[in-house]
Motif scaffolding. Structure first.
Motif: not given
Length: 225
Positions: A148-165
């Protein structure tokens, strides 16, 4: 559609975490990103749903053991007993912050879904954690948390700790190239994650949405029935 929505990055500029716990989540995710995490496509994340669901169902018996009064929820005192049994060392303030953050129904008790989210946050926030070393004595569950950590990190392309639209749209577009509905799918998935409607998704919001996608809520309904 996707291009226009992807330009909306206004929430990210000058964005500050709303709570101390959120700030810790963001920093922990940034550390993981800087250390390097396996990149996963959204499609490969979806393919892991059955295995993740099996892991959570396997954990249900352990949840019931921690639910000492057998009322279907874990209160703060039971949570403290749970942490002692799992040898998880947290301050009283940290325990209270985690409980308040994950008790989304504000009923002073965590159901199975909320408890899974809380333990995954504990897993992320433990700076000494490594995939090869069990923190809680439940390697199968911790392997799921690592996914799950890896999945979130994969969506968070710019690595700022959030996923944007725009990051969610990019992830869906990579999976559904050429499909006209990809923009609508991405927006629906993002709205399912963005509970507070602030245009940014933190790890806790992602976990609650992910549990719904996998079917944890349905499993709870089956047990109650």
């Amino acid at each position: 559609m996707g291009g226009a929505l992807g330009k909306d990055e206004s929430p990210r500029k000058g964005w500050l975490p709303e709570t101390k716990l959120e700030a810790k989540m963001v920093e922990a995710m940034k550390r993981r990103a800087s250390a390097g995490t396996p990149m996963m496509s959204f499609n490969s994340i979806i393919l892991k749903f059955p295995k993740i669901d099996d892991s959570f169902r396997k954990f249900k018996a352990t949840f019931q053991e921690f639910d000492e009064d057998k009322n279907g929820a874990i209160d703060q005192e039971e949570l403290r007993h749970c942490f002692r049994k799992l040898e998880i060392s947290l301050t009283e303030e940290e325990i209270d912050d985690l409980f308040k953050a994950c008790d989304i129904n504000d009923d002073m008790g965590m159901n199975f879904n909320e408890f899974i989210v809380l333990l995954c946050l504990v897993y992320l926030l433990n700076e000494d954690s490594t995939p090869a070393q069990s923190q809680m004595g439940m390697p199968y569950l911790e392997a799921t948390f690592e996914t799950l950590v890896d999945a979130f990190a994969s969506l968070d392309k710019n690595k700022d700790g959030y996923v944007s639209k725009s990051e969610m749209i990019d992830a869906i577009n990579e999976t559904t190239k050429g499909e006209r509905s990809s923009g609508r799918i991405a927006m629906r998935r993002f709205e399912e994650m963005d509970w507070d409607k602030n245009g940014m998704v933190n790890f806790k919001e992602f976990l609650f949405a992910f549990n719904r996608w996998v079917g944890v809520d349905e499993a709870e309904d089956e047990d109650e029935g």
